[in-house]
Design a protein around this motif. Structure first.
Motif, PDB file in Angstrom:
ATOM      1  N   ARG A   9       0.791  -1.237   0.000  1.00  0.00           N
ATOM      2  CA  ARG A   9       0.000   0.000   0.000  1.00  0.00           C
ATOM      3  C   ARG A   9       0.822   1.286   0.000  1.00  0.00           C
ATOM      4  NH1 ARG A   9      -3.972  -2.839  -0.568  1.00  0.00           N
ATOM      5  NH2 ARG A   9      -5.144  -4.070   0.907  1.00  0.00           N
ATOM      6  N   ASN A  10       2.105   1.183   0.221  1.00  0.00           N
ATOM      7  CA  ASN A  10       2.967   2.365   0.244  1.00  0.00           C
ATOM      8  C   ASN A  10       3.692   2.552  -1.094  1.00  0.00           C
ATOM      9  OD1 ASN A  10       4.001   4.621   1.551  1.00  0.00           O
ATOM     10  ND2 ASN A  10       5.792   3.535   2.313  1.00  0.00           N
ATOM     11  N   ARG A  42       6.357  -0.856  -2.395  1.00  0.00           N
ATOM     12  CA  ARG A  42       6.762  -0.829  -0.987  1.00  0.00           C
ATOM     13  C   ARG A  42       5.571  -1.154  -0.095  1.00  0.00           C
ATOM     14  NH1 ARG A  42       9.121   4.488  -2.666  1.00  0.00           N
ATOM     15  NH2 ARG A  42       7.111   5.266  -2.025  1.00  0.00           N
ATOM     16  N   SER A  43       5.908  -1.549   1.117  1.00  0.00           N
ATOM     17  CA  SER A  43       4.888  -1.882   2.099  1.00  0.00           C
ATOM     18  C   SER A  43       5.104  -1.074   3.373  1.00  0.00           C
ATOM     19  CB  SER A  43       4.956  -3.378   2.412  1.00  0.00           C
ATOM     20  OG  SER A  43       3.877  -3.747   3.213  1.00  0.00           O
ATOM     21  N   THR A  44       4.162  -1.172   4.265  1.00  0.00           N
ATOM     22  CA  THR A  44       4.254  -0.427   5.523  1.00  0.00           C
ATOM     23  C   THR A  44       4.455  -1.321   6.733  1.00  0.00           C
ATOM     24  OG1 THR A  44       1.856  -0.523   5.763  1.00  0.00           O
ATOM     25  CG2 THR A  44       2.759   1.423   4.669  1.00  0.00           C
ATOM     26  N   HIS A  45       4.576  -2.625   6.538  1.00  0.00           N
ATOM     27  CA  HIS A  45       4.596  -3.525   7.702  1.00  0.00           C
ATOM     28  C   HIS A  45       6.023  -3.787   8.224  1.00  0.00           C
ATOM     29  CE1 HIS A  45       5.064  -6.474   4.466  1.00  0.00           C
ATOM     30  NE2 HIS A  45       5.416  -7.375   5.351  1.00  0.00           N
TER      31      HIS A  45
END
Length: 194
Positions: free
Chosen positions: A126-127, A143-146
């Motif tokens: 989501r990023n 990219r991710s946010t986790h």
């Protein structure tokens, strides 16, 4: 622009891998290879995700990545004992991190970048985003946010108990599992759409 893209792709794919590891991570070789075989795309950088323990200089205001020692790094799930052994070598400010999958893909056209972005977001990254340079380069950053970032020591002195590091190891490993699920999902979605 078409001629520039082909030239950029050829140059990028023929250059030496300058990452610290020196090669594409095992868990994403198939994704990188498939993208690079498409006329519309090529990868400029990637990381499948990693658990990393760094030891930074206490009270440093300089760029963290340049002034730190890597005590431990794994692109797979890790064991608490391995982290504890690495942590024993800390003489500064040790930080445990989980850094999720990242992929930078140069795209031939804006429509190609939009497709890549849509697949990334629908896969859980989501990023993700797009950038277009003045020279015509269009990059999709997947990219991710986790992520996870937790200080564990200060000036070489452990700040937390062993059982907390065991807990963090479990959390990092869960994040790695989710990370790999998202990578698999993105590959399945993308290659069914192309």
């Amino acid at each position: 622009m078409e001629k520039n893209f082909s030239q950029w792709k050829k140059q990028c794919l023929n250059k030496l891998d300058l990452s610290k590891k020196g090669s594409v991570d095992e868990d994403i070789v198939h994704v990188v290879s498939l993208l690079n075989s498409c006329e519309e795309y090529f990868t400029t950088s990637s990381c499948s995700g990693r658990v990393i323990l760094t030891d930074g200089v206490p009270e440093s205001s300089a760029v963290q990545k340049q002034n730190c020692v890597w005590l431990f790094v794994s692109h797979h799930k890790c064991k608490c004992d391995d982290l504890m052994s690495a942590l024993a070598r800390s003489s500064g400010d040790a930080v445990l991190k989980f850094e999720p999958f990242v992929l930078h893909v140069q795209c031939r056209r804006l429509e190609d970048a939009q497709l890549m972005h849509s697949v990334a977001v629908n896969s859980g990254f989501r990023n993700s985003g797009l950038t277009a340079s003045k020279t015509g380069k269009i990059i999709t950053a997947v990219r991710s946010t986790h992520g996870l970032e937790v200080p564990l020591s200060h000036q070489g002195r452990l700040l937390v108990e062993h059982n907390y590091i065991d807990f963090l190891t479990q959390i990092a490993n869960q994040k790695m599992e989710e990370n790999l699920r998202r990578i698999h999902r993105s590959g399945s979605i993308f290659f069914s759409d192309v």
